[in-house]
Enzyme design. Structure first.
Site, PDB file in Angstrom:
ATOM      1  N   LYS A 192       0.857  -1.204   0.000  1.00  0.00           N
ATOM      2  CA  LYS A 192       0.000   0.000   0.000  1.00  0.00           C
ATOM      3  C   LYS A 192       0.884   1.242   0.000  1.00  0.00           C
ATOM      4  O   LYS A 192       1.547   1.550   0.981  1.00  0.00           O
ATOM      5  CB  LYS A 192      -0.905   0.047   1.239  1.00  0.00           C
ATOM      6  N   GLU A 267      10.475   1.623   9.918  1.00  0.00           N
ATOM      7  CA  GLU A 267      11.446   2.680   9.565  1.00  0.00           C
ATOM      8  C   GLU A 267      10.727   3.993   9.795  1.00  0.00           C
ATOM      9  O   GLU A 267       9.817   4.348   9.035  1.00  0.00           O
ATOM     10  CB  GLU A 267      11.848   2.560   8.085  1.00  0.00           C
ATOM     11  N   CYS A 301      13.592  11.508   6.000  1.00  0.00           N
ATOM     12  CA  CYS A 301      13.824  10.951   7.344  1.00  0.00           C
ATOM     13  C   CYS A 301      15.251  11.232   7.790  1.00  0.00           C
ATOM     14  O   CYS A 301      15.525  11.384   8.970  1.00  0.00           O
ATOM     15  CB  CYS A 301      13.543   9.458   7.352  1.00  0.00           C
ATOM     16  N   GLU A 401      10.402  16.461  14.566  1.00  0.00           N
ATOM     17  CA  GLU A 401      10.730  16.359  13.140  1.00  0.00           C
ATOM     18  C   GLU A 401       9.941  17.438  12.392  1.00  0.00           C
ATOM     19  O   GLU A 401       8.732  17.325  12.231  1.00  0.00           O
ATOM     20  CB  GLU A 401      10.323  14.953  12.663  1.00  0.00           C
TER      21      GLU A 401
HETATM   22  P1  NAD Z   1       2.581   8.539   7.588  1.00  0.00           P
HETATM   23  O1  NAD Z   1       2.953   7.763   8.798  1.00  0.00           O
HETATM   24  O2  NAD Z   1       1.557   9.583   7.703  1.00  0.00           O
HETATM   25  O3  NAD Z   1       2.078   7.552   6.417  1.00  0.00           O
HETATM   26  C1  NAD Z   1       2.847   6.457   5.973  1.00  0.00           C
HETATM   27  C2  NAD Z   1       1.928   5.394   5.391  1.00  0.00           C
HETATM   28  O4  NAD Z   1       1.116   4.865   6.433  1.00  0.00           O
HETATM   29  C3  NAD Z   1       0.985   5.906   4.313  1.00  0.00           C
HETATM   30  O5  NAD Z   1       0.861   4.935   3.308  1.00  0.00           O
HETATM   31  C4  NAD Z   1      -0.325   6.057   5.079  1.00  0.00           C
HETATM   32  O6  NAD Z   1      -1.481   5.968   4.252  1.00  0.00           O
HETATM   33  C5  NAD Z   1      -0.252   4.872   6.018  1.00  0.00           C
HETATM   34  N1  NAD Z   1      -1.095   4.956   7.210  1.00  0.00           N
HETATM   35  C6  NAD Z   1      -1.626   6.062   7.791  1.00  0.00           C
HETATM   36  N2  NAD Z   1      -2.354   5.710   8.882  1.00  0.00           N
HETATM   37  C7  NAD Z   1      -2.273   4.357   8.984  1.00  0.00           C
HETATM   38  C8  NAD Z   1      -2.792   3.403   9.913  1.00  0.00           C
HETATM   39  N3  NAD Z   1      -3.545   3.760  10.952  1.00  0.00           N
HETATM   40  N4  NAD Z   1      -2.486   2.088   9.725  1.00  0.00           N
HETATM   41  C9  NAD Z   1      -1.699   1.705   8.698  1.00  0.00           C
HETATM   42  N5  NAD Z   1      -1.198   2.560   7.780  1.00  0.00           N
HETATM   43  C10 NAD Z   1      -1.463   3.874   7.926  1.00  0.00           C
HETATM   44  O7  NAD Z   1       3.958   9.110   7.020  1.00  0.00           O
HETATM   45  P2  NAD Z   1       4.175  10.079   5.797  1.00  0.00           P
HETATM   46  O8  NAD Z   1       3.690  11.439   6.174  1.00  0.00           O
HETATM   47  O9  NAD Z   1       3.665   9.426   4.563  1.00  0.00           O
HETATM   48  O10 NAD Z   1       5.783  10.076   5.701  1.00  0.00           O
HETATM   49  C11 NAD Z   1       6.605  10.911   6.451  1.00  0.00           C
HETATM   50  C12 NAD Z   1       7.195  10.153   7.634  1.00  0.00           C
HETATM   51  O11 NAD Z   1       7.893   8.993   7.183  1.00  0.00           O
HETATM   52  C13 NAD Z   1       8.249  10.984   8.363  1.00  0.00           C
HETATM   53  O12 NAD Z   1       8.069  10.820   9.751  1.00  0.00           O
HETATM   54  C14 NAD Z   1       9.573  10.361   7.929  1.00  0.00           C
HETATM   55  O13 NAD Z   1      10.652  10.532   8.805  1.00  0.00           O
HETATM   56  C15 NAD Z   1       9.180   8.929   7.780  1.00  0.00           C
HETATM   57  N6  NAD Z   1      10.128   8.225   6.899  1.00  0.00           N
HETATM   58  C16 NAD Z   1      11.031   7.366   7.468  1.00  0.00           C
HETATM   59  C17 NAD Z   1      11.973   6.735   6.666  1.00  0.00           C
HETATM   60  C18 NAD Z   1      12.982   5.772   7.250  1.00  0.00           C
HETATM   61  O14 NAD Z   1      13.563   5.012   6.481  1.00  0.00           O
HETATM   62  N7  NAD Z   1      13.213   5.783   8.546  1.00  0.00           N
HETATM   63  C19 NAD Z   1      11.981   6.968   5.284  1.00  0.00           C
HETATM   64  C20 NAD Z   1      11.038   7.855   4.754  1.00  0.00           C
HETATM   65  C21 NAD Z   1      10.105   8.475   5.578  1.00  0.00           C
END
Ligand code: NAD
Length: 510
Positions: A192, A267, A301, A401
């Site tokens: 997803k 992650e 990130c 962040e």
């Molecule tokens: P997010 O957590 O809002 O969303 C990530 C994914 O989770 C999306 O596909 C979203 O639809 C899904 N999601 C949302 N609610 C959910 C739930 N209740 N259950 C299951 N899935 C759900 O994150 P974002 O805004 O898309 O991305 C930014 C974040 O990602 C930042 O915090 C960043 O640091 C982190 N990030 C981490 C890494 C790493 O490798 N550590 C890499 C890239 C981004």
């Protein structure tokens, strides 16, 4: 606005019509049963880039069932490593062939510059090739010293059905950090992508089919976290969840996966420091600091949003960073020269701005930027390169962040003090140190609580090296052989040789 380098022209044509992204289930592209769709408006250009099917529980159940059936009948897990690796290499070739098409959609959905989208999408082929090579290395070990009539063997097996949930900031790269590794291990998957950047993930269905991946082995469901993501984290037919995203959603996933005790690999976010000692190569350090904070508009990130610089050089170093910040090319992401693009949503832009305005109320000084930015002929969803000084470690801008092009400056006097500042955070994703003294670099590296430490460089990464975070930046590791092992289960096999087993029940003479 302070003499910024803003590019408004573009080198590329806009696509003629929005990309139609659909679910990919059991080898076929399908719409949602209820025909629901969402439009993705480009953060930079405001046009509708894509129209994506919006999945419900119905499509999610269908995708999970498809992956479960494919896993249980062994159509993929029972192929040899060589056969799996041939297919993954073909996918890599198709990614390279289609890299420009992927990059244009990725740029328009995310707002990132085309040069970085090209590097992300084309470069991802290397992750697929590396994973393909690992498919042929799966092996356990043998124990030949357990007694003359016993042989012990440890087997590695695919963990089963893996759900893969990804964010919007590097959609194609993060997909490629997970999917080929899970497939190389013999797992079947349901993917997803973020609802904001669904298209490049949807496009991969074509490549998988053309490369010969059996139907059902990889399924893609588009839609929101609720219901698609939450069902993928709680469903009893899922064996493992591999998630990249925010720490807050990572915690929700851990809770919903807990009921069935499925494995969770996370992650998550970071608040990553770079520490600059007076003996560092200042030009290189300042350049890396600028790259670290403005790459992907700071929506990364690994963004190095905390600079911790020695007091003796702080004034000159910050001057140098300010000078470089004015030269960085901000603007139209479809211009080949642009280095920093748009902010993903208007809400996120407001959130970034809020951090700065709050910090100013608490006494911080904005030395550069600090406001949204309008790019002529393009749009208003941009943020100025921003440097904030007079920060104290307790301010939200120094601890949370921000996920924008915002640099905060703290100072230190001793290594001890620098390490204390580095580790004074809930996060532990990455950290960097700049010094000509190898002893300083090594002591820093050993004591920094971070999954990756860079010395005299920033954000260099390789498929061979594991990536992941300590503390609230995650659990488990991705890529490298350690990341690959996450998708494997361990089984011990104990074999008695010959008919030598002593009976447990004693013979009696009754
Ligand atoms: P997010 O957590 O809002 O969303 C990530 C994914 O989770 C999306 O596909 C979203 O639809 C899904 N999601 C949302 N609610 C959910 C739930 N209740 N259950 C299951 N899935 C759900 O994150 P974002 O805004 O898309 O991305 C930014 C974040 O990602 C930042 O915090 C960043 O640091 C982190 N990030 C981490 C890494 C790493 O490798 N550590 C890499 C890239 C981004």
């Amino acid at each position: 606005m302070q003499d910024l380098n803003i590019l408004s022209d573009q080198s590329l044509e806009m696509p003629a019509s929005p990309y139609q992204a659909r679910h990919f289930i059991n080898g076929r592209y399908i719409d949602s049963a209820d025909k629901r769709q969402s439009d993705r408006r480009s953060p930079s250009h405001g046009i509708v880039v894509s129209q994506a099917a919006l999945g419900s529980e119905h499509e999610t159940e269908e995708a999970i069932e498809s992956a479960r059936t494919a896993f249980d009948d062994g159509r993929w897990s029972q192929l040899s490593g060589k056969e799996r690796s041939i297919i993954l290499n073909k996918v890599a070739d198709l990614i390279e062939k289609n890299a420009e098409r992927l990059a244009i959609i990725e740029t328009l959905e995310s707002g990132k510059p085309i040069s970085q989208a090209r590097a992300e999408c084309g470069g991802a082929a290397d992750l697929w090739r590396y994973a393909a090579s690992l498919a042929r290395t799966v092996h356990g070990d043998s124990h030949n010293t357990l007694g003359k009539d016993i042989l012990g063997v440890v087997l590695k097996e695919p963990i089963g059905v893996v759900s893969i949930i990804t964010p919007w900031n590097f959609p194609f790269w993060i997909l490629s950090q997970k999917l080929p590794f899970a497939l190389a291990a013999g797992c079947c998957c349901v993917v997803k992508p973020s609802e904001m950047t669904p298209s490049t993930t949807a496009m991969i269905g074509d490549f998988l089919a053309e490369a010969g991946l059996p139907a059902g082995v990889c399924n893609i469901v588009l839609g929101y976290g609720d219901p698609v993501g939450s069902l993928l984290s709680s469903h009893r037919d899922i064996d493992m969840v591999s998630f990249t995203g925010s720490t807050a959603v990572g915690k929700l996933i851990t809770k919903s996966a807990g009921d069935s005790l499925k494995k969770v690999a996370l992650e998550l976010g970071g608040k990553n420091p770079q520490v600059i000692f007076p003996d560092a190569n200042i030009e290189q350090a300042a350049d890396a600091v600028t790259f670290g904070v403005y790459f992907n508009v700071g929506q990364c990130c690994n963004s190095s949003s905390r600079i911790i610089v020695h007091e003796d050089i702080a004034k000159d170093f910050v001057e140098y960073v300010l000078c470089l910040s004015r030269k960085v090319a901000f603007g139209n992401p479809l211009n080949d020269e642009t280095q920093v693009g748009a902010i993903v949503t208007p809400e996120h832009l407001q959130k970034i701005d809020g951090y700065i305005k709050d910090a100013v109320k608490q006494g911080a000084k904005v030395s550069l930027g600090g406001d949204p930015l309008s790019v002529p002929n393009v749009g208003e969803q941009f943020y100025q390169p921003t440097v904030v000084e007079n920060i104290t470690p307790d301010m939200a801008i120094a601890r949370e962040e921000v996920f924008g092009p915002v640099l905060t400056i703290l100072t230190f006097r001793t290594l001890e003090e620098a390490i204390q500042l580095v580790n004074d955070t809930e996060y532990g994703l990455s950290a960097g140190v700049w010094s000509a003294n190898v002893d300083t670099c090594l002591e820093f590296s050993r004591r920094a609580h971070a999954g990756t430490v860079w010395t005299n460089t920033w954000m260099d990464g390789f498929p061979e090296l594991a990536f992941g975070g300590m503390k609230q930046s995650g659990q488990g590791r991705e890529i490298g052989s350690y990341g690959f092992e996450e998708f494997l289960e361990v089984k011990s096999l104990v074999m008695r040789i010959g008919n030598t087993r002593q009976k447990w029940v004693k013979e009696t003479s009754t």
